[in-house]
Design an enzyme around this catalytic site. Structure first.
Site, PDB file in Angstrom:
ATOM      1  N   SER A   1     -23.244  14.123  37.394  1.00  7.17           N
ATOM      2  CA  SER A   1     -24.148  14.713  36.408  1.00  7.17           C
ATOM      3  C   SER A   1     -24.664  16.058  36.933  1.00  7.17           C
ATOM      4  O   SER A   1     -23.858  16.940  37.253  1.00  7.17           O
ATOM      5  CB  SER A   1     -25.282  13.737  36.093  1.00  7.17           C
ATOM      6  OG  SER A   1     -26.036  14.174  34.995  1.00  7.17           O
TER       7      SER A   1
ATOM      8  N   HIS B   1     -21.983   8.433  30.123  1.00 12.52           N
ATOM      9  CA  HIS B   1     -22.489   9.303  31.179  1.00 12.52           C
ATOM     10  C   HIS B   1     -22.693   8.568  32.502  1.00 12.52           C
ATOM     11  O   HIS B   1     -22.898   9.205  33.538  1.00 12.52           O
ATOM     12  CB  HIS B   1     -23.803   9.955  30.744  1.00 12.52           C
ATOM     13  CG  HIS B   1     -24.218  11.110  31.598  1.00 12.52           C
ATOM     14  ND1 HIS B   1     -23.582  12.325  31.563  1.00 12.52           N
ATOM     15  CD2 HIS B   1     -25.198  11.228  32.534  1.00 12.52           C
ATOM     16  CE1 HIS B   1     -24.153  13.150  32.425  1.00 12.52           C
ATOM     17  NE2 HIS B   1     -25.129  12.505  33.032  1.00 12.52           N
TER      18      HIS B   1
ATOM     19  N   ASP C   1     -19.714  10.070  26.356  1.00 10.12           N
ATOM     20  CA  ASP C   1     -20.924  10.614  26.984  1.00 10.12           C
ATOM     21  C   ASP C   1     -21.878  11.130  25.898  1.00 10.12           C
ATOM     22  O   ASP C   1     -21.511  11.994  25.106  1.00 10.12           O
ATOM     23  CB  ASP C   1     -20.532  11.744  27.937  1.00 10.12           C
ATOM     24  CG  ASP C   1     -21.640  12.157  28.884  1.00 10.12           C
ATOM     25  OD1 ASP C   1     -22.818  11.988  28.538  1.00 10.12           O
ATOM     26  OD2 ASP C   1     -21.319  12.652  29.977  1.00 10.12           O
TER      27      ASP C   1
END
Length: 307
Positions: free
Chosen positions: A107, A260, A225
């Site tokens: 991330s 994600h 995501d």
């Protein structure tokens, strides 16, 4: 190779004014290939990932870089020099091979891993970036009073803020979304990032110069995501590498059913920090875990390939 052959590891906690983290390494004599592990916007030490890497035969240093004393409280203009210092510390350890240093992040940590490797091509020999960004983003202060001012970069280098993409001016729909988020409703922030990416001039300036990276690059993204468009970012990263004729191997692995929380095996099923449960990540725990397990051999292969 699955990397499950090492059962005994040692952990060394690091708590210094200029470095906070934990080193995990096999108990067998080194030096081992070394990995700097950086987390995302949660701000914690990603010790879980470092432990998995140690069991796979690596000396892995997981570091925090904000949100933990004596480090900055927010992800605002964090100097890349802090991570250069972490690489120096890791290189001096007998467990680590300083000639085989890589960076792994997820991330915002994936964004950071790419930035750091591009800034230090002679030090970092490879990058694994889970659900990363292709650009540097504006800082997102936790204190609303700081958020009201002019946007600032998340990173700095050489005392200068790294160019960044600001979030686009808010719309009435954004106001409704943030109200729902504050009231506890799970919220997808992906539309905000997609709209911000339409700012072509800012995107061009803030694009991470991944072509400067001095080694192989592995990008992993989730097709479901909902935090930000990691599939788009992954495509932009490898497109840039291709255009510049990157001389090392590179690959974008898209996991269509993952969200994600794609990461090292076990990431999706771990407890999340308070407040982060209101962020809609996309995907499902089972599909994220399956995708993470499927990607793990590729990750280990890249990290072991460094010379």
């Amino acid at each position: 190779m699955s990397g499950a052959g090492v059962t005994d590891i040692v952990s060394v906690r690091v708590s210094q004014p200029d470095l906070v983290g934990v080193l995990c390494a096999p108990t067998t004599p080194g030096p081992h290939p070394a990995v700097l592990v950086v987390g995302g916007s949660e701000g914690a030490v990603p010790a879980f990932a470092a432990g998995l890497l140690a069991r796979a035969g690596f000396a892995a240093l997981a570091v925090a870089y904000f949100g933990t004393a004596p480090l900055p409280s927010d992800l605002i203009e964090i100097p890349l020099e802090y991570f250069a210092g972490a690489l120096d510390w890791l290189s001096r350890r007998p467990e680590a091979d300083p000639g085989r240093l890589s960076v792994l992040g997820r991330s915002r940590g994936g964004e950071l891993a790419l930035l750091l490797a591009a800034a230090l091509p002679d030090r970092v020999r490879g990058v694994v970036a889970y659900v990363p960004s292709s650009v540097a983003w504006q800082a997102t202060p936790s204190d609303p009073r700081l958020a009201m001012g002019a946007p600032r970069s998340s990173w700095s280098h050489g005392g200068t803020p790294v160019p960044f993409v600001p979030m686009a001016p808010p719309t009435p729909a954004d106001g409704e979304m943030f109200t729902a988020f504050v009231r506890g409703r799970p919220t997808a922030f992906r539309p905000l990032f997609e709209r911000a990416m339409s700012q072509e001039a800012a995107v061009a300036v803030a694009a991470i110069p991944v072509e400067r990276i001095g080694g192989p690059v592995l990008v992993l993204s989730g097709g479901r995501d909902q935090l930000w468009p990691s599939e788009l970012f992954g495509s932009l990263i490898v497109d840039r590498l291709s255009r510049h004729g990157h001389r090392y191997p590179y690959e974008h692995v898209l996991m269509p059913e993952a969200g994600h929380l794609l990461g090292v095996p076990g990431t999706a099923s771990r407890p999340r920090r308070a407040g982060f449960d209101r962020l809609l990540m996309g995907g499902a725990v089972a599909s994220d875990e399956q995708a993470s397990r499927e990607c793990w051999p590729r990750v280990l292969d890249l990290l072991r390939s460094l010379s």
